[in-house]
Enzyme design. Structure first.
Site, short mmCIF file in Angstrom:
data_model
loop_
_atom_site.label_atom_id
_atom_site.label_comp_id
_atom_site.label_asym_id
_atom_site.label_seq_id
_atom_site.Cartn_x
_atom_site.Cartn_y
_atom_site.Cartn_z
CB VAL A 1 4.12 8.30 -5.61
CG1 VAL A 1 2.16 8.25 -5.52
CG2 VAL A 1 4.88 7.40 -6.53
CG ASN B 1 -2.62 0.79 -2.99
OD1 ASN B 1 -2.45 0.07 -2.71
ND2 ASN B 1 -2.57 1.29 -4.53
CB SER C 1 5.73 -6.83 -1.46
OG SER C 1 5.81 -8.24 -2.03
CE1 TYR D 1 7.03 -4.45 -5.72
CE2 TYR D 1 6.62 -6.99 -5.13
CZ TYR D 1 6.52 -5.78 -5.47
OH TYR D 1 4.49 -5.94 -4.67
CB ALA D 2 12.94 -7.74 -2.91
CB ALA D 3 16.32 -3.89 -2.54
CE LYS E 1 5.77 -2.67 -3.15
NZ LYS E 1 5.25 -1.35 -2.40
CB ILE F 1 -3.87 -9.51 -3.49
CG1 ILE F 1 -2.95 -9.29 -2.02
CG2 ILE F 1 -5.48 -8.53 -3.36
CD1 ILE F 1 -3.48 -10.10 -1.31
#
Ligand code: NAD
Length: 251
Positions: free
Chosen positions: A64, A90, A140, A154-156, A158, A187
């Site tokens: 991707v 995903n 997330s 990762y937070a930015a 998502k 999960i």
């Protein structure tokens, strides 16, 4: 053109993506699933599980972070089945890095896969979809409602996903295409079981004690929500973000 509906699912060789692909196969929707080169999971497994469920999942190599690869992926659905009805963005990566050690390259790679990869997937699909359909992206809780040390990139990435979905929802509404985001909590998948970049088995077991419903989520918990949001039962829902976390963020 195929009589049955067709779903594109990125990151379909493992975890949530595999559960989504199998759930679609069970529901009689043909799947084109993406498998990332170098992923340790056997992509044939998803195809076999889909076949056991009485459906079909064609697996195609996909990165991707590469526009041409994403365009080829979406085109395969047209060449094979003549249509795209559902799109599930995903695929994602998770890496831990303290802010002071984070390199520009780590930041760039995270944004490339976890945010720009979602845009590329929806763009390639929108270029080929006709009237109607459903798009779902996986964000997330780390991007929405939950701070997580050593995961700023990762937070930015998502956090960008629900905004992307809201604007796409408005832009494509006239074509009857809806776009929503899912915000999973914890999960149990290869990603969360990775003890270096995520919680690992011990951390997940400890976290389960904090979750009001008393357990970590399963890929199927998310897959069921994906199929609902992308499908006709959610015909009047678009531009929304839905949390699936067993109550973790409302406790
Ligand atoms: P996973 O590692 O099993 O799945 C991620 C998939 O993405 C893998 O199949 C991987 O090969 C694929 N992928 C990675 N880089 C790619 C690339 N460049 N191009 C194409 N595919 C690529 O883990 P999962 O938990 O099932 O993750 C699915 C999604 O759910 C991810 O976006 C993840 O961030 C998100 N998520 C997971 C959790 C959790 O607790 N597991 C929580 C919130 C969000």
């Amino acid at each position: 053109m195929s009589e049955r509906k067709v779903a594109l699912v990125t990151g379909a060789a493992s975890g949530i993506g595999q559960a989504v692909a199998v759930a679609y196969a069970q529901a009689g929707v043909a799947v084109v699933g993406g498998t990332f080169k170098g992923d340790p999971h056997d992509p044939d497994r998803t195809g076999a599980l889909a076949a056991q469920a009485g459906g079909i999942c064609v697996m195609q190599e996909l990165d991707v972070a590469d526009t041409e690869s994403v365009e080829r992926f979406a085109q395969l659905a047209i060449d094979r089945f003549g249509r795209i009805d559902h799109v599930v963005a995903n695929a994602g990566i998770l890496r831990a890095s303290p802010l002071v050690d984070m390199t520009d390259e780590q930041w760039r790679q995270m944004l490339e896969v976890d945010l720009t990869g979602v845009m590329r997937t929806f763009r390639a699909a929108a270029r080929r979809m006709r009237q109607g359909g459903g798009m779902v992206a996986i964000s997330s809780i780390a991007g929405g409602v939950y701070g997580w040390e050593e995961h700023a990139h990762y937070a930015a990435a998502k956090a960008g996903v629900p905004g992307l979905c809201r604007s796409i929802a408005v832009e494509l509404a006239g074509r009857g295409i809806r776009c929503n985001a899912i915000i999973p909590g914890l999960i149990e998948t290869p990603q969360s079981l990775d003890a270096v970049n995520s919680l690992g088995p011990v951390g997940l077991a400890a976290a389960a004690r904090m979750i009001p419903l008393g357990r970590v989520g399963t890929p199927d918990d998310v897959a069921r929500l994906v199929l609902f949001l992308a499908g006709e039962d959610a015909a009047y829902i678009t531009g929304q973000s839905v949390v699936v976390d067993g109550g973790l963020t409302v406790r």
